[in-house]
Design a protein around this motif. Sequence first.
Motif, mmCIF file in Angstrom:
data_model
loop_
_atom_site.group_PDB
_atom_site.id
_atom_site.type_symbol
_atom_site.label_atom_id
_atom_site.label_comp_id
_atom_site.label_asym_id
_atom_site.label_seq_id
_atom_site.Cartn_x
_atom_site.Cartn_y
_atom_site.Cartn_z
ATOM 1 N N GLU A 1 0.838 -1.206 0.000
ATOM 2 C CA GLU A 1 0.000 0.000 0.000
ATOM 3 C C GLU A 1 0.870 1.253 0.000
ATOM 4 O OE1 GLU A 1 -2.534 -0.304 3.384
ATOM 5 O OE2 GLU A 1 -3.647 -2.029 2.607
ATOM 6 N N ASN A 2 1.951 1.202 0.775
ATOM 7 C CA ASN A 2 2.829 2.365 0.897
ATOM 8 C C ASN A 2 3.527 2.695 -0.420
ATOM 9 O OD1 ASN A 2 4.353 4.429 2.287
ATOM 10 N ND2 ASN A 2 6.083 3.023 2.241
ATOM 11 N N ILE A 3 4.111 1.669 -1.079
ATOM 12 C CA ILE A 3 4.846 1.959 -2.316
ATOM 13 C C ILE A 3 3.882 2.351 -3.439
ATOM 14 C CG2 ILE A 3 6.828 0.523 -1.693
ATOM 15 C CD1 ILE A 3 5.791 -1.636 -3.575
ATOM 16 N N LYS A 4 2.678 1.786 -3.412
ATOM 17 C CA LYS A 4 1.678 2.181 -4.409
ATOM 18 C C LYS A 4 1.312 3.646 -4.225
ATOM 19 C CE LYS A 4 -2.832 0.902 -6.317
ATOM 20 N NZ LYS A 4 -3.962 -0.070 -6.268
ATOM 21 N N GLN A 5 1.122 4.041 -2.970
ATOM 22 C CA GLN A 5 0.795 5.441 -2.677
ATOM 23 C C GLN A 5 1.925 6.368 -3.114
ATOM 24 O OE1 GLN A 5 -0.150 6.256 1.447
ATOM 25 N NE2 GLN A 5 0.058 8.451 1.164
ATOM 26 N N ARG A 6 3.181 5.953 -2.866
ATOM 27 C CA ARG A 6 4.334 6.773 -3.261
ATOM 28 C C ARG A 6 4.366 6.990 -4.777
ATOM 29 N NH1 ARG A 6 6.920 9.300 1.078
ATOM 30 N NH2 ARG A 6 6.988 7.862 2.852
ATOM 31 N N VAL A 7 4.119 5.917 -5.516
ATOM 32 C CA VAL A 7 4.138 6.019 -6.982
ATOM 33 C C VAL A 7 2.998 6.910 -7.464
ATOM 34 C CG1 VAL A 7 3.800 4.730 -9.129
ATOM 35 C CG2 VAL A 7 5.347 3.846 -7.373
ATOM 36 N N TYR A 8 1.826 6.747 -6.855
ATOM 37 C CA TYR A 8 0.682 7.567 -7.256
ATOM 38 C C TYR A 8 0.925 9.047 -6.966
ATOM 39 C CZ TYR A 8 -2.971 4.542 -9.088
ATOM 40 O OH TYR A 8 -3.723 3.742 -9.904
ATOM 41 N N GLU A 9 1.601 9.331 -5.856
ATOM 42 C CA GLU A 9 1.917 10.732 -5.537
ATOM 43 C C GLU A 9 2.787 11.348 -6.629
ATOM 44 O OE1 GLU A 9 3.722 10.524 -1.710
ATOM 45 O OE2 GLU A 9 1.818 10.325 -0.624
ATOM 46 N N VAL A 10 3.792 10.595 -7.078
ATOM 47 C CA VAL A 10 4.678 11.087 -8.134
ATOM 48 C C VAL A 10 3.922 11.188 -9.465
ATOM 49 C CG1 VAL A 10 6.732 10.566 -9.504
ATOM 50 C CG2 VAL A 10 6.765 10.242 -7.019
ATOM 51 N N TYR A 11 3.123 10.164 -9.760
ATOM 52 C CA TYR A 11 2.346 10.152 -11.004
ATOM 53 C C TYR A 11 1.414 11.368 -11.059
ATOM 54 C CZ TYR A 11 -0.992 8.563 -14.558
ATOM 55 O OH TYR A 11 -1.805 8.477 -15.661
ATOM 56 N N ASN A 12 0.693 11.616 -9.979
ATOM 57 C CA ASN A 12 -0.241 12.753 -9.941
ATOM 58 C C ASN A 12 0.493 14.081 -10.020
ATOM 59 O OD1 ASN A 12 -2.487 11.066 -9.760
ATOM 60 N ND2 ASN A 12 -2.430 11.007 -7.524
ATOM 61 N N TYR A 13 1.661 14.138 -9.401
ATOM 62 C CA TYR A 13 2.491 15.346 -9.491
ATOM 63 C C TYR A 13 2.875 15.625 -10.952
ATOM 64 C CZ TYR A 13 7.061 17.659 -9.733
ATOM 65 O OH TYR A 13 8.112 18.455 -10.104
ATOM 66 N N ILE A 14 3.282 14.571 -11.669
ATOM 67 C CA ILE A 14 3.667 14.741 -13.075
ATOM 68 C C ILE A 14 2.464 15.172 -13.914
ATOM 69 C CG2 ILE A 14 4.514 13.565 -15.138
ATOM 70 C CD1 ILE A 14 6.183 11.776 -13.301
ATOM 71 N N LYS A 15 1.303 14.557 -13.665
ATOM 72 C CA LYS A 15 0.109 14.908 -14.433
ATOM 73 C C LYS A 15 -0.266 16.369 -14.213
ATOM 74 C CE LYS A 15 -1.868 12.485 -16.709
ATOM 75 N NZ LYS A 15 -1.616 12.130 -18.125
#
Length: 380
Positions: free
Chosen positions: A57-71
Amino acid sequence: MLFENEKKLLKIIKYTPTIFVITITILILAVSFFDNKNKFEADKEKIRLEYTQKNEENIKQRVYEVYNYIKREQEYTELELKKTLKEAIDTAYNIAETIYVNNPNKSNEEIKKLVVDALRNVRFNNGRGYYFIYENSGKNILLPHNTEREGKDFWNYQDAKGAYIIKDMTKLLSTNDEAFYEWYWYNPTNPDVQRKKIGLVKNLKQFDWFIGTGEYVEDFEKEVQEKVLKNIREIRFGNNGYIFVINYDSIYLSHIIKNFIGQNAVTNNDTVGIKKVIEDLMEIAKKGEGFYSYIQNKKPDNEQPIKKVSFVKGLENWSWMIGTGFYEDEIEEEILKLKTKLDEKYRNTVRNIVLIDIFLLIILLIVSRNMSNYLGNKLR
């Protein structure tokens, strides 16, 4: 005088309570030991499961944070680009207007030359930006990167998509003082094919001209990508947490090991079966997102091979794979902490039982001895 049977009875009365307490103590300690062992095995699996779920859950959240930042950055890209184009056109317009107002005694042709000379060498957006000027008839007045085409008629010129660029621009400016426009043009830094360009054009009515500027989308995106990657490379969490970014050509764009950046992920050979690992991760990213387990040859902080679980997500419009992971040896550290805690609890239990037993044994020895002596005196 005591008979033999009576002596045996007195001994039983004297020693049986002690033997009973010792026996019960051994049984309690044995039960406690096996209960502690069973609890450890059960809790170990529970910790392993909970740790894995929590970290996934933690690493998925980390990736999503970066993904959303890029978007978000991508969404701002066009707005930011249009903002820089607007500022550039306003600057050019003010220069032309100032020259026109400050030279009332010069001819129109002289003023035009002053304007062209003033704008010819102006550059912005890290040297990529320049100004172009056209007459409303389609004749080019200023084209700094291709001066041999100045004075040529572009009225019927079409871009790679078939658009009549100058006709479209003049049509927009017939109803607006300024307008944004998208077209395809040869990039001076990479003139092999025409590339998408976003531009802003504005009327210079006093000269029957329009002035314009533009930016190649890919150039501006590269600038945004570098900004984004710079921030991603600084991300750290936990003991060894970081975000890795690999493009769809398998080139590292971001990694905790700086030497990896710009290198092919396959040739870095930092995992067992690296070629298959990268291919599998790419397939997951291109389909959307997912988890993947593999053996990494060494962690960032040691030289030991270790199992790693990663979560990756694809960023299709930039052809990027964004990911991060966690190492399973950290689970063993948590399990070791649990064992230490349970062992300490067991030692405390043993200590308390022994202390209670010593106390009981002393009491029972005194009571049984007194009772044995009392009965012995009665039986004599």
